[in-house]
Design a protein around this motif. Sequence first.
Motif, PDB file in Angstrom:
ATOM      1  N   ASN A   1       0.856  -1.186   0.000  1.00  0.00           N
ATOM      2  CA  ASN A   1       0.000   0.000   0.000  1.00  0.00           C
ATOM      3  C   ASN A   1       0.894   1.240   0.000  1.00  0.00           C
ATOM      4  O   ASN A   1       2.123   1.143   0.109  1.00  0.00           O
ATOM      5  CB  ASN A   1      -0.946   0.000   1.206  1.00  0.00           C
ATOM      6  CG  ASN A   1      -0.206  -0.066   2.530  1.00  0.00           C
ATOM      7  OD1 ASN A   1       0.573   0.822   2.866  1.00  0.00           O
ATOM      8  ND2 ASN A   1      -0.458  -1.126   3.304  1.00  0.00           N
ATOM      9  N   GLY A   2       0.269   2.406  -0.106  1.00  0.00           N
ATOM     10  CA  GLY A   2       1.038   3.634  -0.218  1.00  0.00           C
ATOM     11  C   GLY A   2       1.886   3.958   0.988  1.00  0.00           C
ATOM     12  O   GLY A   2       3.001   4.480   0.858  1.00  0.00           O
ATOM     13  N   LEU A   3       1.383   3.642   2.170  1.00  0.00           N
ATOM     14  CA  LEU A   3       2.149   3.934   3.389  1.00  0.00           C
ATOM     15  C   LEU A   3       3.417   3.098   3.449  1.00  0.00           C
ATOM     16  O   LEU A   3       4.500   3.617   3.762  1.00  0.00           O
ATOM     17  CB  LEU A   3       1.286   3.680   4.626  1.00  0.00           C
ATOM     18  CG  LEU A   3       1.918   4.040   5.975  1.00  0.00           C
ATOM     19  CD1 LEU A   3       2.303   5.514   6.014  1.00  0.00           C
ATOM     20  CD2 LEU A   3       0.967   3.698   7.127  1.00  0.00           C
ATOM     21  N   GLU A   4       3.284   1.807   3.120  1.00  0.00           N
ATOM     22  CA  GLU A   4       4.474   0.945   3.073  1.00  0.00           C
ATOM     23  C   GLU A   4       5.449   1.464   2.010  1.00  0.00           C
ATOM     24  O   GLU A   4       6.667   1.464   2.223  1.00  0.00           O
ATOM     25  CB  GLU A   4       4.081  -0.497   2.746  1.00  0.00           C
ATOM     26  CG  GLU A   4       3.418  -1.254   3.881  1.00  0.00           C
ATOM     27  CD  GLU A   4       3.170  -2.705   3.513  1.00  0.00           C
ATOM     28  OE1 GLU A   4       3.704  -3.160   2.474  1.00  0.00           O
ATOM     29  OE2 GLU A   4       2.448  -3.386   4.254  1.00  0.00           O
ATOM     30  N   GLY A   5       4.902   1.886   0.886  1.00  0.00           N
ATOM     31  CA  GLY A   5       5.749   2.402  -0.180  1.00  0.00           C
ATOM     32  C   GLY A   5       6.490   3.656   0.225  1.00  0.00           C
ATOM     33  O   GLY A   5       7.683   3.807  -0.056  1.00  0.00           O
ATOM     34  N   LEU A   6       5.800   4.555   0.920  1.00  0.00           N
ATOM     35  CA  LEU A   6       6.425   5.800   1.360  1.00  0.00           C
ATOM     36  C   LEU A   6       7.555   5.515   2.345  1.00  0.00           C
ATOM     37  O   LEU A   6       8.632   6.135   2.276  1.00  0.00           O
ATOM     38  CB  LEU A   6       5.382   6.708   2.008  1.00  0.00           C
ATOM     39  CG  LEU A   6       5.854   8.094   2.438  1.00  0.00           C
ATOM     40  CD1 LEU A   6       6.393   8.878   1.245  1.00  0.00           C
ATOM     41  CD2 LEU A   6       4.723   8.854   3.116  1.00  0.00           C
ATOM     42  N   GLU A   7       7.341   4.580   3.250  1.00  0.00           N
ATOM     43  CA  GLU A   7       8.387   4.217   4.210  1.00  0.00           C
ATOM     44  C   GLU A   7       9.597   3.630   3.498  1.00  0.00           C
ATOM     45  O   GLU A   7      10.750   3.896   3.872  1.00  0.00           O
ATOM     46  CB  GLU A   7       7.837   3.224   5.254  1.00  0.00           C
ATOM     47  CG  GLU A   7       6.792   3.803   6.190  1.00  0.00           C
ATOM     48  CD  GLU A   7       7.298   5.022   6.939  1.00  0.00           C
ATOM     49  OE1 GLU A   7       8.447   4.976   7.436  1.00  0.00           O
ATOM     50  OE2 GLU A   7       6.563   6.030   7.015  1.00  0.00           O
ATOM     51  N   ALA A   8       9.333   2.822   2.452  1.00  0.00           N
ATOM     52  CA  ALA A   8      10.439   2.241   1.685  1.00  0.00           C
ATOM     53  C   ALA A   8      11.226   3.331   0.963  1.00  0.00           C
ATOM     54  O   ALA A   8      12.470   3.277   0.892  1.00  0.00           O
ATOM     55  CB  ALA A   8       9.895   1.220   0.682  1.00  0.00           C
ATOM     56  N   ILE A   9      10.530   4.332   0.442  1.00  0.00           N
ATOM     57  CA  ILE A   9      11.211   5.447  -0.224  1.00  0.00           C
ATOM     58  C   ILE A   9      12.064   6.214   0.778  1.00  0.00           C
ATOM     59  O   ILE A   9      13.220   6.573   0.498  1.00  0.00           O
ATOM     60  CB  ILE A   9      10.185   6.389  -0.896  1.00  0.00           C
ATOM     61  CG1 ILE A   9       9.481   5.661  -2.045  1.00  0.00           C
ATOM     62  CG2 ILE A   9      10.870   7.649  -1.417  1.00  0.00           C
ATOM     63  CD1 ILE A   9       8.305   6.423  -2.638  1.00  0.00           C
TER      64      ILE A   9
END
Length: 331
Positions: A35-43
């Motif tokens: 999801n977007g939150l997981e993606g943002l943390e990865a970025i």
Amino acid sequence: MTTKVLICDDSSMARKQMARVLPKDWDVSLTFANNGLEGLEAIKDGKGEVVFLDLTMPVMDGYQVLATVQKLDLPSLIIVVSGDIQLQAFQRVKSLGALDFIQKPISSDTLNNTLQEYGIFTSSAVGELSDTPMLKVDLRDACQEIANVAMGRAADLLAKLLDVYVLLPIPTVNVLEVSELTMALKATEENQQVSALCQGFIGAGIAGEALLLFHDSSFEDMAKLMGIKNPDSSQAEIEVLIDTGNVLIGAFLNGISAQLDMPFNQSHPVVLGRHCTVNELIHDNAEKWQRTLAMEINYRIKDHNIQCDLLMLFTEESMPTLTNKISYLID
């Protein structure tokens, strides 16, 4: 030099398809986000030098990810890969800093051309597929991604015809008994009146019915958008119901057909009920639907009081063929 690539999509099938089309000779360190939150943390953790980002996701959608990356000035090249192909979606993601926009389902040639255009990577193995990561994809997830792509195509056609922006949800896919069908219509309040249209469809080994539930409070606004005279008349309501059904059902089936490589024939649309509740509608037609795989999409039009639910109800007998067709997309 290894490039840190992030694939951010709530569908395991979409993540697997995206990973498959990465150039075979591209040295990447691959990370997945659900999801977007997981993606943002990865970025933020430096795992997304290049990001392939979906738009319609739970927790945090792609637009929110783009806005946050732009606000925090995070070092990431983001390419949106989405089933929502409306012009306004493209314009919005570009304004939020996305490098480019690619529609689903993505092909290796399209990806290679995009990577080369922006100088991200020049492949010497154009058209070849990468080794597919070991991602588990079940039938429900695969059907949800197929519905997501088809939903986007139907919304795009409606948006072009009416010059509007269609707000898209995450499709809901479930195997249901008839008794559970009413519960599946989460977007429709139990006491809200709807009018309904159904249209049968059949392909080679796959059959079912499309059910369009149009909220009665939406008729007048939709009639005005369609330029129908006397928008509050009974005849205008039927015209709105049939015209909306022709657009959404036809485009949705075409979207499924393109993905499964299977043409569908459609029967004539039939008005099932007018100004009734969902409970009454299901009760009066219960004998028509037994155990079924249901794809549910709630379409809303931005800045207008317009809402309708589209259900694609596949017969239980369709499941073996549907499963075999989908397996070719996954493997």
